[in-house]
Design a protein around this motif. Structure first.
Motif, PDB file in Angstrom:
ATOM      1  N   MET A 144      43.116 -60.233   8.315  1.00  0.00           N
ATOM      2  CA  MET A 144      44.062 -59.531   7.466  1.00  0.00           C
ATOM      3  C   MET A 144      45.277 -60.427   7.224  1.00  0.00           C
ATOM      4  N   PRO A 145      45.662 -60.593   5.952  1.00  0.00           N
ATOM      5  CA  PRO A 145      46.829 -61.423   5.653  1.00  0.00           C
ATOM      6  C   PRO A 145      48.112 -60.830   6.229  1.00  0.00           C
ATOM      7  N   GLU A 146      49.019 -61.709   6.576  1.00  0.00           N
ATOM      8  CA  GLU A 146      50.317 -61.262   7.071  1.00  0.00           C
ATOM      9  C   GLU A 146      51.186 -60.822   5.890  1.00  0.00           C
ATOM     10  N   THR A 147      52.200 -60.034   6.170  1.00  0.00           N
ATOM     11  CA  THR A 147      53.065 -59.484   5.134  1.00  0.00           C
ATOM     12  C   THR A 147      53.753 -60.575   4.315  1.00  0.00           C
ATOM     13  N   TRP A 148      54.165 -61.628   4.961  1.00  0.00           N
ATOM     14  CA  TRP A 148      54.900 -62.672   4.246  1.00  0.00           C
ATOM     15  C   TRP A 148      54.055 -63.312   3.148  1.00  0.00           C
ATOM     16  N   THR A 149      52.738 -63.323   3.317  1.00  0.00           N
ATOM     17  CA  THR A 149      51.895 -63.954   2.301  1.00  0.00           C
ATOM     18  C   THR A 149      51.937 -63.181   0.985  1.00  0.00           C
ATOM     19  N   SER A 150      52.029 -61.862   1.063  1.00  0.00           N
ATOM     20  CA  SER A 150      52.121 -61.074  -0.173  1.00  0.00           C
ATOM     21  C   SER A 150      53.444 -61.346  -0.881  1.00  0.00           C
ATOM     22  N   GLU A 151      54.482 -61.579  -0.109  1.00  0.00           N
ATOM     23  CA  GLU A 151      55.779 -61.910  -0.689  1.00  0.00           C
ATOM     24  C   GLU A 151      55.707 -63.257  -1.418  1.00  0.00           C
ATOM     25  N   ILE A 152      55.004 -64.202  -0.821  1.00  0.00           N
ATOM     26  CA  ILE A 152      54.842 -65.524  -1.432  1.00  0.00           C
ATOM     27  C   ILE A 152      54.047 -65.419  -2.730  1.00  0.00           C
ATOM     28  N   VAL A 153      52.954 -64.671  -2.707  1.00  0.00           N
ATOM     29  CA  VAL A 153      52.133 -64.503  -3.909  1.00  0.00           C
ATOM     30  C   VAL A 153      52.959 -63.856  -5.028  1.00  0.00           C
ATOM     31  N   ALA A 154      53.765 -62.870  -4.682  1.00  0.00           N
ATOM     32  CA  ALA A 154      54.626 -62.223  -5.677  1.00  0.00           C
ATOM     33  C   ALA A 154      55.624 -63.227  -6.264  1.00  0.00           C
ATOM     34  N   GLU A 155      56.225 -64.033  -5.411  1.00  0.00           N
ATOM     35  CA  GLU A 155      57.165 -65.063  -5.874  1.00  0.00           C
ATOM     36  C   GLU A 155      56.460 -66.071  -6.779  1.00  0.00           C
ATOM     37  N   MET A 156      55.236 -66.429  -6.410  1.00  0.00           N
ATOM     38  CA  MET A 156      54.474 -67.373  -7.223  1.00  0.00           C
ATOM     39  C   MET A 156      54.277 -66.816  -8.627  1.00  0.00           C
ATOM     40  N   HIS A 157      53.914 -65.548  -8.723  1.00  0.00           N
ATOM     41  CA  HIS A 157      53.728 -64.917 -10.029  1.00  0.00           C
ATOM     42  C   HIS A 157      55.041 -64.853 -10.794  1.00  0.00           C
ATOM     43  N   LEU A 158      56.080 -64.452 -10.121  1.00  0.00           N
ATOM     44  CA  LEU A 158      57.387 -64.298 -10.738  1.00  0.00           C
ATOM     45  C   LEU A 158      57.904 -65.608 -11.334  1.00  0.00           C
ATOM     46  N   HIS A 159      57.677 -66.710 -10.608  1.00  0.00           N
ATOM     47  CA  HIS A 159      58.189 -68.016 -11.032  1.00  0.00           C
ATOM     48  C   HIS A 159      57.133 -68.896 -11.677  1.00  0.00           C
ATOM     49  N   ARG A 160      55.950 -68.318 -11.914  1.00  0.00           N
ATOM     50  CA  ARG A 160      54.835 -69.040 -12.538  1.00  0.00           C
ATOM     51  C   ARG A 160      54.501 -70.339 -11.799  1.00  0.00           C
ATOM     52  N   ILE A 161      54.343 -70.217 -10.495  1.00  0.00           N
ATOM     53  CA  ILE A 161      53.983 -71.354  -9.649  1.00  0.00           C
ATOM     54  C   ILE A 161      52.510 -71.217  -9.295  1.00  0.00           C
ATOM     55  N   THR A 162      51.743 -72.241  -9.573  1.00  0.00           N
ATOM     56  CA  THR A 162      50.315 -72.198  -9.275  1.00  0.00           C
ATOM     57  C   THR A 162      50.068 -72.552  -7.809  1.00  0.00           C
ATOM     58  N   GLN A 163      48.896 -72.149  -7.334  1.00  0.00           N
ATOM     59  CA  GLN A 163      48.517 -72.525  -5.966  1.00  0.00           C
ATOM     60  C   GLN A 163      48.414 -74.038  -5.857  1.00  0.00           C
ATOM     61  N   LYS A 164      47.942 -74.671  -6.907  1.00  0.00           N
ATOM     62  CA  LYS A 164      47.818 -76.131  -6.895  1.00  0.00           C
ATOM     63  C   LYS A 164      49.184 -76.785  -6.702  1.00  0.00           C
ATOM     64  N   LYS A 165      50.187 -76.301  -7.437  1.00  0.00           N
ATOM     65  CA  LYS A 165      51.534 -76.879  -7.324  1.00  0.00           C
ATOM     66  C   LYS A 165      52.125 -76.642  -5.940  1.00  0.00           C
ATOM     67  N   LEU A 166      51.960 -75.438  -5.419  1.00  0.00           N
ATOM     68  CA  LEU A 166      52.474 -75.137  -4.091  1.00  0.00           C
ATOM     69  C   LEU A 166      51.736 -75.956  -3.032  1.00  0.00           C
ATOM     70  N   ALA A 167      50.434 -76.075  -3.182  1.00  0.00           N
ATOM     71  CA  ALA A 167      49.646 -76.867  -2.231  1.00  0.00           C
ATOM     72  C   ALA A 167      50.106 -78.327  -2.229  1.00  0.00           C
ATOM     73  N   GLU A 168      50.372 -78.871  -3.410  1.00  0.00           N
ATOM     74  CA  GLU A 168      50.855 -80.250  -3.503  1.00  0.00           C
ATOM     75  C   GLU A 168      52.189 -80.411  -2.776  1.00  0.00           C
ATOM     76  N   ALA A 169      53.072 -79.438  -2.924  1.00  0.00           N
ATOM     77  CA  ALA A 169      54.383 -79.492  -2.263  1.00  0.00           C
ATOM     78  C   ALA A 169      54.237 -79.446  -0.741  1.00  0.00           C
TER      79      ALA A 169
END
Length: 65
Positions: free
Chosen positions: A1-26
């Motif tokens: 089961m994912p931790e709560t913080w991960t849902s917050e990150i996914v929401a932020e990613m959508h809000l700021h149009r950040i892809t998983q690829k870009k975040l993974a690179e960082a």
């Protein structure tokens, strides 16, 4: 089961149009590994702080650009 913080990150990613690829690179992770972390399949040490720091850096760069 994912931790709560991960849902917050996914929401932020959508809000700021950040892809998983870009975040993974960082993070110097592969997109597949990041996906496993966000979906609760992996729980690396300090993942929450690492991911949040990388997100902040990307968001700050977007504001500057």
């Amino acid at each position: 089961m994912p931790e709560t913080w991960t849902s917050e990150i996914v929401a932020e990613m959508h809000l700021h149009r950040i892809t998983q690829k870009k975040l993974a690179e960082a993070l110097s992770w592969t997109p597949v590994y990041l996906n496993m972390v966000l979906n609760g399949k992996r729980s690396p040490k300090n993942a929450e702080s690492s991911v949040k720091t990388a997100m902040k850096k990307i968001i700050d760069e977007q504001k500057e650009g």
